[in-house]
Design an enzyme around this catalytic site. Structure first.
Site, PDB file in Angstrom:
ATOM      1  CD  GLU A  55      -2.861  -1.165   2.369  1.00  0.00           C
ATOM      2  OE1 GLU A  55      -4.057  -1.454   2.232  1.00  0.00           O
ATOM      3  OE2 GLU A  55      -2.346  -0.922   3.482  1.00  0.00           O
ATOM      4  CD  GLU A  83      -3.057  -6.507   4.260  1.00  0.00           C
ATOM      5  OE1 GLU A  83      -2.403  -5.460   4.309  1.00  0.00           O
ATOM      6  OE2 GLU A  83      -3.031  -7.276   3.272  1.00  0.00           O
TER       7      GLU A  83
END
Length: 261
Positions: free
Chosen positions: A112, A132
């Site tokens: 990210e 995640e």
């Protein structure tokens, strides 16, 4: 652990920012705040034009959030600093180019962070993932950004499975500008940074503001906002010395000398 998790090096108008938190370059709250301050200062320094974000070591770029720090009390919803996680994701008005140099493992919040940069170069050994989902959490920033960067079904595959993919696949989907040998990665990033440093900073600022603000707008609405003088950076550009210099240099068949004003 090093005393200073963030190092900087400056050459002319280029700022190199190095993440250095052994063993994996994971980011805790304190490091995120330092990164935010570093990129805020880069944004506000008129003599700086381009930044390079890299990480120390060959095995890890960044795995994202420091789970060990979280276990010791760092709240996942704590104070990440002025720029949000990693100093870049939510930093307002960052109208200068940022290049990311990815070596080794780049996953979770690390990916990210890379997606928050304008251009990504990676070594042949770089690997990527959004794992995640395997820990029952959401890759929130990637869930917003990734489907806008690559085909929807590919983004959903990566988000829903958390699978690993290599540099070649990342380039195939358009995430990377270039793949290099590990030993050439930083040199290639500096070559690109020097090219951008020589370019027109006011034009870069206008491009970044328009791209950022127009992302969720209809084409005509965004175009109307430009023609109605509603983008500050565009108005600054069109009333600048640099805009006149560009026209003069073209007419005189010479390279322009950009002053950023």
């Amino acid at each position: 652990m090093t005393q200073t998790p963030i190092r900087t090096r400056r050459e002319g108008g280029i700022l190199e920012v190095t993440l250095d938190r052994p063993k994996a370059n994971a980011i805790d709250l304190a490091t995120s705040r330092i990164m935010g301050e570093t990129f805020r200062d880069f944004r506000d320094d008129e003599t700086l034009r381009v930044a390079i974000l890299r990480a120390e070591g060959e095995k890890f770029f960044c795995p994202g959030w420091d789970l060990k720090a979280a276990a010791e009390g760092d709240a996942v919803d704590g104070d990440y600093g002025v720029g949000g996680f990693g100093g870049l994701q939510e930093l307002p008005r960052l109208n200068k180019p940022v290049i990311c140099a990815v070596n080794g493992i780049c996953c979770g919040g690390g990916l990210e962070l890379a997606l928050s940069c304008d251009l990504i170069l990676a070594s042949q050994t770089a690997t990527f993932a959004l794992p995640e989902i395997r820990s029952g959490t959401v890759a929130d920033a990637a869930s917003i950004k990734l489907p806008k960067r690559i085909p929807y079904h590919v983004a959903m595959d990566l988000l829903l499975t958390g699978r690993w993919f290599d540099a070649e696949e990342a380039r195939q989907w358009g995430l990377l500008k270039e793949i290099t040998r590990p030993e050439d990665l930083l040199e290639k990033c500096w070559e690109l940074a020097r090219l951008l440093e020589s370019g027109p900073p006011l034009v870069y600022a206008a491009i970044k503001e328009v791209v950022r603000e127009a992302e969720d707008m209809k084409f005509q609405d965004a175009l109307n906002k430009i023609t109605r003088s509603q983008f500050a950076t565009v108005e600054t550009l069109y009333s600048s010395e640099d805009q006149l210099e560009g026209a003069r240099a073209f007419a005189e068949k010479r390279d322009p000398v950009w002053k950023g004003r």
